[in-house]
Design a protein around this motif. Structure first.
Motif, PDB file in Angstrom:
ATOM      1  N   VAL A 236       0.837  -1.209   0.000  1.00  0.00           N
ATOM      2  CA  VAL A 236       0.000   0.000   0.000  1.00  0.00           C
ATOM      3  C   VAL A 236       0.873   1.261   0.000  1.00  0.00           C
ATOM      4  CG1 VAL A 236      -2.049  -1.089   0.977  1.00  0.00           C
ATOM      5  CG2 VAL A 236      -0.404  -0.014   2.528  1.00  0.00           C
ATOM      6  N   HIS A 237       2.084   1.142   0.541  1.00  0.00           N
ATOM      7  CA  HIS A 237       3.000   2.287   0.434  1.00  0.00           C
ATOM      8  C   HIS A 237       3.344   2.556  -1.034  1.00  0.00           C
ATOM      9  CE1 HIS A 237       3.515   3.461   4.508  1.00  0.00           C
ATOM     10  NE2 HIS A 237       4.041   2.315   4.916  1.00  0.00           N
ATOM     11  N   ALA A 238       3.402   1.486  -1.820  1.00  0.00           N
ATOM     12  CA  ALA A 238       3.756   1.645  -3.236  1.00  0.00           C
ATOM     13  C   ALA A 238       2.711   2.469  -3.993  1.00  0.00           C
ATOM     14  CB  ALA A 238       3.939   0.282  -3.889  1.00  0.00           C
ATOM     15  N   PHE A 239       1.489   2.540  -3.473  1.00  0.00           N
ATOM     16  CA  PHE A 239       0.485   3.403  -4.118  1.00  0.00           C
ATOM     17  C   PHE A 239       0.931   4.869  -4.040  1.00  0.00           C
ATOM     18  CE2 PHE A 239      -2.933   0.157  -2.670  1.00  0.00           C
ATOM     19  CZ  PHE A 239      -2.737  -0.604  -3.812  1.00  0.00           C
ATOM     20  N   ASN A 240       1.790   5.126  -3.040  1.00  0.00           N
ATOM     21  CA  ASN A 240       2.369   6.464  -2.881  1.00  0.00           C
ATOM     22  C   ASN A 240       1.297   7.555  -2.735  1.00  0.00           C
ATOM     23  OD1 ASN A 240       4.575   8.108  -2.575  1.00  0.00           O
ATOM     24  ND2 ASN A 240       4.845   8.468  -4.777  1.00  0.00           N
ATOM     25  N   ILE A 241       0.356   7.301  -1.868  1.00  0.00           N
ATOM     26  CA  ILE A 241      -0.697   8.282  -1.593  1.00  0.00           C
ATOM     27  C   ILE A 241      -0.154   9.289  -0.575  1.00  0.00           C
ATOM     28  CG2 ILE A 241      -3.064   8.588  -0.744  1.00  0.00           C
ATOM     29  CD1 ILE A 241      -3.434   5.538  -1.382  1.00  0.00           C
ATOM     30  N   PRO A 242      -0.259  10.584  -0.875  1.00  0.00           N
ATOM     31  CA  PRO A 242       0.288  11.562   0.086  1.00  0.00           C
ATOM     32  C   PRO A 242      -0.355  11.394   1.466  1.00  0.00           C
ATOM     33  CG  PRO A 242      -0.329  12.640  -1.980  1.00  0.00           C
ATOM     34  CD  PRO A 242      -0.815  11.238  -2.067  1.00  0.00           C
ATOM     35  N   GLU A 243       0.461  11.468   2.511  1.00  0.00           N
ATOM     36  CA  GLU A 243      -0.060  11.319   3.871  1.00  0.00           C
ATOM     37  C   GLU A 243      -1.115  12.379   4.174  1.00  0.00           C
ATOM     38  OE1 GLU A 243       1.122   8.036   4.697  1.00  0.00           O
ATOM     39  OE2 GLU A 243       1.218   8.868   6.731  1.00  0.00           O
ATOM     40  N   SER A 244      -0.932  13.566   3.605  1.00  0.00           N
ATOM     41  CA  SER A 244      -1.898  14.637   3.900  1.00  0.00           C
ATOM     42  C   SER A 244      -3.254  14.295   3.295  1.00  0.00           C
ATOM     43  CB  SER A 244      -1.401  15.967   3.327  1.00  0.00           C
ATOM     44  OG  SER A 244      -1.497  15.944   1.911  1.00  0.00           O
ATOM     45  N   CYS A 245      -3.268  13.505   2.234  1.00  0.00           N
ATOM     46  CA  CYS A 245      -4.539  13.083   1.623  1.00  0.00           C
ATOM     47  C   CYS A 245      -5.137  11.935   2.409  1.00  0.00           C
ATOM     48  CB  CYS A 245      -4.313  12.625   0.189  1.00  0.00           C
ATOM     49  SG  CYS A 245      -3.878  13.955  -0.920  1.00  0.00           S
ATOM     50  N   LEU A 246      -4.295  10.970   2.742  1.00  0.00           N
ATOM     51  CA  LEU A 246      -4.770   9.805   3.489  1.00  0.00           C
ATOM     52  C   LEU A 246      -5.386  10.294   4.791  1.00  0.00           C
ATOM     53  CD1 LEU A 246      -4.579   7.020   2.450  1.00  0.00           C
ATOM     54  CD2 LEU A 246      -2.541   6.632   3.817  1.00  0.00           C
ATOM     55  N   SER A 247      -4.626  11.153   5.446  1.00  0.00           N
ATOM     56  CA  SER A 247      -5.129  11.944   6.580  1.00  0.00           C
ATOM     57  C   SER A 247      -5.550  11.148   7.820  1.00  0.00           C
ATOM     58  CB  SER A 247      -6.264  12.850   6.077  1.00  0.00           C
ATOM     59  OG  SER A 247      -7.049  13.277   7.146  1.00  0.00           O
ATOM     60  N   ALA A 248      -6.182   9.985   7.655  1.00  0.00           N
ATOM     61  CA  ALA A 248      -6.726   9.221   8.784  1.00  0.00           C
ATOM     62  C   ALA A 248      -5.778   9.153   9.977  1.00  0.00           C
ATOM     63  CB  ALA A 248      -7.062   7.816   8.319  1.00  0.00           C
ATOM     64  N   PRO A 249      -6.153   9.781  11.119  1.00  0.00           N
ATOM     65  CA  PRO A 249      -5.261   9.777  12.284  1.00  0.00           C
ATOM     66  C   PRO A 249      -4.919   8.370  12.785  1.00  0.00           C
ATOM     67  CG  PRO A 249      -7.186  11.186  12.678  1.00  0.00           C
ATOM     68  CD  PRO A 249      -7.359  10.579  11.331  1.00  0.00           C
ATOM     69  N   ILE A 250      -5.782   7.367  12.560  1.00  0.00           N
ATOM     70  CA  ILE A 250      -5.422   6.028  13.064  1.00  0.00           C
ATOM     71  C   ILE A 250      -4.134   5.514  12.456  1.00  0.00           C
ATOM     72  CG2 ILE A 250      -7.364   4.740  13.998  1.00  0.00           C
ATOM     73  CD1 ILE A 250      -8.047   3.812  11.160  1.00  0.00           C
ATOM     74  N   VAL A 251      -3.765   6.019  11.277  1.00  0.00           N
ATOM     75  CA  VAL A 251      -2.500   5.543  10.712  1.00  0.00           C
ATOM     76  C   VAL A 251      -1.464   6.636  10.502  1.00  0.00           C
ATOM     77  CG1 VAL A 251      -3.416   3.476   9.640  1.00  0.00           C
ATOM     78  CG2 VAL A 251      -3.449   5.599   8.370  1.00  0.00           C
ATOM     79  N   THR A 252      -1.911   7.880  10.396  1.00  0.00           N
ATOM     80  CA  THR A 252      -0.932   8.922  10.073  1.00  0.00           C
ATOM     81  C   THR A 252      -0.428   9.664  11.297  1.00  0.00           C
ATOM     82  OG1 THR A 252      -2.680  10.531   9.661  1.00  0.00           O
ATOM     83  CG2 THR A 252      -1.869   9.310   7.778  1.00  0.00           C
ATOM     84  N   LYS A 253      -1.148   9.564  12.412  1.00  0.00           N
ATOM     85  CA  LYS A 253      -0.734  10.307  13.612  1.00  0.00           C
ATOM     86  C   LYS A 253       0.083   9.439  14.533  1.00  0.00           C
ATOM     87  CE  LYS A 253      -3.736  14.033  15.161  1.00  0.00           C
ATOM     88  NZ  LYS A 253      -4.946  14.309  15.941  1.00  0.00           N
ATOM     89  N   LYS A 254       1.061  10.063  15.143  1.00  0.00           N
ATOM     90  CA  LYS A 254       1.769   9.377  16.225  1.00  0.00           C
ATOM     91  C   LYS A 254       0.833   9.339  17.433  1.00  0.00           C
ATOM     92  CE  LYS A 254       5.827   8.525  14.498  1.00  0.00           C
ATOM     93  NZ  LYS A 254       5.037   7.928  13.400  1.00  0.00           N
TER      94      LYS A 254
END
Lengths: 761, 761
Positions: free
Chosen positions: B742-760
């Motif tokens: 799924v990292h290979a899709f290279n979706i910007p983190e700011s777009c993915l946005s979902a705190p369950i995966v993008t937030k520490k």
């Protein structure tokens, strides 16, 4: 045409150009065929060629002239006429004396030509007809039963309660909230709850001496009926009177009932059920919040040890709740006594958050935005000893832990067991939503027309076989689940201690089965309503998004299905002693014996209509699957364990198989209860249509599991194919009664609300 | 215990009480068994009985004492230890001289006892261990390929365009809109569109001389990449630059390009695509809006003849649109010349609605609320003659209708054919959404821990087989569809006139295939994230609700699949001449010959691992299904027609079958393109993991269709069972690479946005 006989070619030429059904190659084929006919003169041929010259297509006005000529030969009232019949009439119109031989040649030539061009003569003719009826066009709604009688069967003894709730919906205050502002919506939902409480509905399940009616059955019917209206209302109502109130009633003792129940039932004391933590949703045995006892002060100190141990998704917490039943590990003198329940005040009566309590709003959700879900942190909050809900465990006067159930695990699961009611309320609420979705989609499908036979008027989309296939099996399934949930409710109401594990598994399983069914039904119904289904006014948005979390809360469905499977495996063990090779072998042999009559070539290939419609066949197929899948799962796990695998790994490897164990069990229960209902139905009309729905439920479930039956050799391909056809046929037959069948749900029009079906156009 | 030897019974007693795994009957069994042992003294027996007396359960502190004693015998570092091993050690601890015979007896007795009680010794031991590792616990993410290289393969020649769009997302203006107020959201979306237009992205597909880049391929990549951000933005962008702009470019002529395209591309001139009417959504050939020509004034009068002929769901209409491409029946001198397209102004440049135009807002929708969908009524609106988009038809200087395509139907479908680009943009946008959902759910599943082996720590939920089963096949399918959509795009970009029908069917089919896949993927991913998935912040609400209408707009999926099936039938006819009995028979015999090697018992039962992993086997299975289903549908329809049924009825009866014709065709195309991609992939790491995904796509699709293969005798039960196991195994293997994939899709983190995966945390 110069030679009027050649007018007989016009229909063919017309459809060639008008609809462009023929390719250039086919035009060439036509030319060559004409060229090869020796009974046509050179002049005739040249004239004909001039009409099919791809380099020189006819003008539009020329094509229109052709049509006018052709129309003279068409009989609008004769549905059996072929294109060649018309052609012949055209040849005759201006040419009554043409000798028969020439006409015959012409007729056969045209017939051959059409065939070789792949033109379907009986279809093409409709390009020239004013009207056109087909079987598909003529089919309409026609009830073969009395709708009111079926409603009576569905409502049963609960009709009075159901109608009481429906009457409340007629109050102007119950108009749907259209604001997208969360605060406005929450306020409205609270207001609705207050009206219901005032009407005495909140306390229904509580003891009479505490302001209630002692009527748990009615409570479930209320939850179900409220679900025709607004789902935030249902959940807010369920959190307050179900989760919060029933946690006191189930886990507390008389002193708690006296102190709280009346105020809970009247909504004077809004409260929460604070179990789930961020890090522990499914695995609640491992909750981390602590309640530490201090014998000197006779108090518990409730604490959130770290951020991810905060209580999350707690309904009533973000805005209204004043107290909460908090599940926390009881610690006495440094020793952990497992998870117990405590009443913890979180706001005062003026709604100010108390010291030591931190509350956050869960924020916007996919649905249920009328419910104020929140996050709660406890920072060493001190509560008096009597706030422990002490039905199953307590701290005695010496400050020691006491419980009639010595195992912490067992005690915790006993506590959870008393709360199983939630797992009955939710699937019943879910079913009501599936019914609403079906009512909208089926009534719309009966009215909405799109496409039709060439030259005919457009057809109600519910007359399309695929549309029926999409909706009818869900209609049948919603009836099936209705009776199964009645059964689960009755089992719960009349439960005995020894049956509790079975009932818990049954409720957990039906919760998953019904909520997944609602997810799928609402989805299909939305799509079946096209663009209209996407508009919020037609309610699919609310139905879908509000119930979206039903597959998650009150136990994640996949986790629940694992639980059901493990319960079935232990039943298996109870029945056959330990899971050793010998008893498994005996079980399988036993199975094989009972099914021997079904595994002979005659049975596996039997596609006789009566056989396929026979409830005995259905029941046997379902039971066979249930037992066989259970035995094979048991065998497989045993084999994995014997190979030295850790049991955690073994159960993980078999997880997909285990889900099927649960599924097969539930399908059998649903089928059995549906059949029992039909047997005890007196009204003949209702019985007959329920019988059709039963068949559709049975056969479409077998169809879904067809690959398994084929693998087992329980059926052969001819039979599963015949079943597929039978399902198609049942969908077609039931379509006639589909609208009456959704009317029998008797959902108030004001609740259904969707303008696509409730508004005059 | 008085007799220290008896301490060896403590582990068994402890787990009996602590976890309450034994029933009363089993306690009795244990008592009887003990009683039957003659090597135990009466005193011994009494002491043992006192510990398992259900009337007098041990106190909690007593149970804890037992545990302390037992712990001394447990070796935390030995994973193979059994409960009985520990028991023996306990017997020895205080009793080193016990003679061997007695110990042996004790050991075997305890072993027997455990077995008869159904206790799994290797599992029970973990109640006493501090830590516990299993295969399931130890499994972690580990990439076997280079993520960047796979991204390069996915982005291909479009990397530059894709990265340009992603860079724009980093602008502060592109922060997600959180307001639930529709007006605020629409304003934001318009602002975003203006920024994109300013960056030159809006005009990408238009000719260079009109401000564009003449790059249709880049336009699709932009649509796809925008779909990682906000879907209302995608649709608003698509309506303005795609539907509105491309309708001018595809249906108009030079004069229209000159006059409009530059302003459309810069968003100076916002416009609409007004085709759908309330009464005609799918059957657009029957639209009822009229455009009546008056040769005296050289004008058309556009009119809505009745309420249900109003234009509905029109994007850009409710708020921003100033003009619209309106589809209406052209009437000249009372004659109907079929549906044509006209540019009709609806607002002036100050946004005031013009005379004769009535616009209503469609209101709140399930999703896409940043798009201003509206309803338009025309009351005799007069437009100049040059506003007819006249590429395919025009009114000549004499006031006569003129068109190079004589058939109204053919002309209309040619016009629609030029608009097929929309059916490429939508499935690509849908796929981007499926990728986003997978990225969130898979990364969450890798982090989220719940449950674990007894005594062990909790396990990432992605290690559970069922969780893998739910997500891995969708991951494989999203890769498969990616390459198939690249193929469709290329076919469209390099289309030739003769291929148009095939390409239209391919695009229509892939639109349905991809959007249904997104519907299912997002749904499963939401559920896989539990309660967290329900919070709007984690984006499933938007992903689900915004794409919900993707299965409806740009052609209802079910209607499209019918269209695909009819195209396949006509291909069939093209290939084999007319659909008569002889050619059908020949076709079937031909089929049978080519598959003869696959229908022998060896092949139908071949469960060899290499065979199941062989792309040749997969391709043959897919092709066999495609051809066989097509032939059987053709035979069936022929039979129905021969029996005298109207063709409309015949096609209706076979509708369910026809959907499968389309499905089987698309699955073959997707498989084939995936395989071609792998063959041309140079990077070994990427090639290997794509190979695994290919296998999973192939086998899980065969598994889904297993009942069909079994019915045909193409496979036997042993083989479909082996395939099920292979699917499980592939899910397990791919899980290791799931996060990198799924990292290979290279979706910007700011777009993915979902705190369950993008937030520490």
């Amino acid at each position: 045409m110069a030679n009027p006989l050649l007018n007989s070619f016009l229909p063919l030429f017309y459809i060639s150009w008008f609809d462009d059904v023929l390719t250039e190659t086919e035009m060439k084929t036509m030319k060559d065929a004409i060229d090869s006919q020796d009974w046509l003169t050179k002049t005739d041929k040249d004239e004909l060629f001039s009409k099919i010259d791809v380099e020189n297509p006819p003008s539009r006005s020329q094509i229109n002239e052709w049509k006018e000529i052709i129309s003279k030969g068409v009989d609008d009232n004769n549905d059996d006429e072929l294109l060649t019949d018309v052609a012949l009439k055209l040849a005759l119109v201006e040419n009554p004396e043409t000798d028969n031989e020439e006409l015959k040649k012409l007729y056969f030539f045209l017939q051959e030509l059409e065939k070789s061009l792949g033109i379907i003569s009986s279809e093409a003719i409709f390009a020239f007809k004013e009207k056109h009826d087909t079987i598909t066009s003529k089919y309409v709604t026609e009830a073969t039963f009395e709708v009111e009688k079926l409603t009576e069967i569905l409502d049963g003894s609960q009709a009075e309660t159901i109608n009481k709730v429906k009457k409340i919906f007629t109050l102007p205050a119950f108009k749907y909230e259209e604001s997208t502002d969360t605060e406005v919506y929450r306020e409205k939902v609270l207001k609705w709850c207050k009206i219901l409480a005032k009407e005495g509905l909140g306390a229904t399940a509580y003891p009479k001496e505490h302001g209630g009616e002692d009527d748990v059955e009615a409570y479930f019917s209320i939850m179900e009926t409220l679900s025709y209206h607004d789902l935030s209302l249902v959940i807010k109502f369920g959190v307050q009177f179900g989760l919060w109130g029933m946690s006191i009633q189930s886990l507390g003792t008389e002193k708690h009932y006296k102190k709280y129940l009346k105020d809970v039932g009247s909504l004077k004391l809004p409260g929460c059920f604070a179990m789930t933590e961020t890090n522990h949703g499914s695995n609640v045995k491992s909750l981390e919040t602590t309640a530490t006892y201090d014998h000197k002060t006779k108090t518990f100190t409730v604490n959130t040890p770290h951020k991810l141990a905060r209580k999350e998704y707690i309904g009533n917490a973000a805005r209204d709740g004043q107290m909460a039943t908090v599940f926390a590990k009881l610690i006495i003198d440094g020793k952990d006594h497992g998870v117990n329940a405590f009443i913890v005040p979180i706001r005062d009566s003026k709604n100010t958050i108390l010291d030591g309590i931190t509350i956050e709003d869960c924020g916007h959700k996919m649905g249920l935005n009328g419910v104020d879900n929140g996050i709660i942190y406890f920072k060493n909050v001190v509560i008096p000893k009597e706030n422990m809900l002490d039905r199953f465990a307590s701290v005695n006067s010496k400050g020691e832990f006491e419980s009639p159930i010595s195992s912490d695990n067992r005690r915790f699961f006993t506590m959870l067991g008393t709360l199983v009611g939630g797992r009955i309320g939710i699937p019943r609420s879910a079913l009501a939503v599936a019914k609403s979705a079906l009512a909208i989609a089926i009534r719309y499908g009966d009215q909405r027309r799109q496409f039709g036979p060439q030259g005919g008027s457009e057809v109600p989309i519910l007359n399309y076989r695929m549309h029926q296939r999409r909706l009818m099996p869900y209609l049948a399934k919603s009836y099936a689940i209705h009776f199964a949930l009645q059964y689960v409710t009755k089992r719960f109401l009349h439960r005995k201690e020894a049956e509790m594990q079975e009932i818990e598994a049954l409720a957990a399983g039906m919760k998953a089965y019904s909520t997944w069914n609602t997810r799928d039904t609402v989805q299909e119904c939305r799509e079946a309503c096209g663009g209209k289904g996407y508009l919020s006014e037609n309610r699919f948005g609310a139905l879908k998004n509000d119930t979206e979390v039903y597959t998650t809360f009150e136990g994640d469905n996949t986790v629940l299905m694992n639980l059901v499977a493990k319960n079935r495996l232990s039943e298996f063990r109870n029945q056959f002693g330990e899971m050793n090779a010998v008893s498994l072998f005996n079980y399988v042999v036993d199975q094989a014996k009972t099914s021997i009559t079904y595994k002979n070539p005659f049975a596996t290939r039997n596609t006789d209509e009566n056989h396929l419609a026979d409830p005995e066949f259905h029941l046997h197929a379902f039971q066979f699957r249930e037992k066989e899948i259970l035995a094979s799962a048991a065998k497989r796990i045993k084999k994995l364990l014997d190979s030295g695998l850790d049991s955690f790994d073994a159960f993980n490897i078999a997880q997909h198989h285990l889900i099927n164990v649960g599924q097969a069990y539930l399908e059998r229960v649903v089928l059995e209860q549906f059949q029992l209902q039909i047997e005890t139905t007196n009204d003949k009309g209702s019985q007959a249509i329920l019988g059709k729905l039963f068949q559709l439920y049975a056969l479409s479930t077998i169809e879904k599991n067809a690959s398994w039956y084929l693998e087992q050799g329980y059926m052969e391909g001819v039979k599963t194919k015949a079943i597929r056809k039978a399902v198609n046929q049942l969908c077609w037959e039931i379509r006639q009664n589909a609208v009456p069948l959704v009317h029998a749900f008797n959902i108030p029009e004001s609740c259904l609300s969707a303008p696509i079906v409730t508004k005059k156009k």
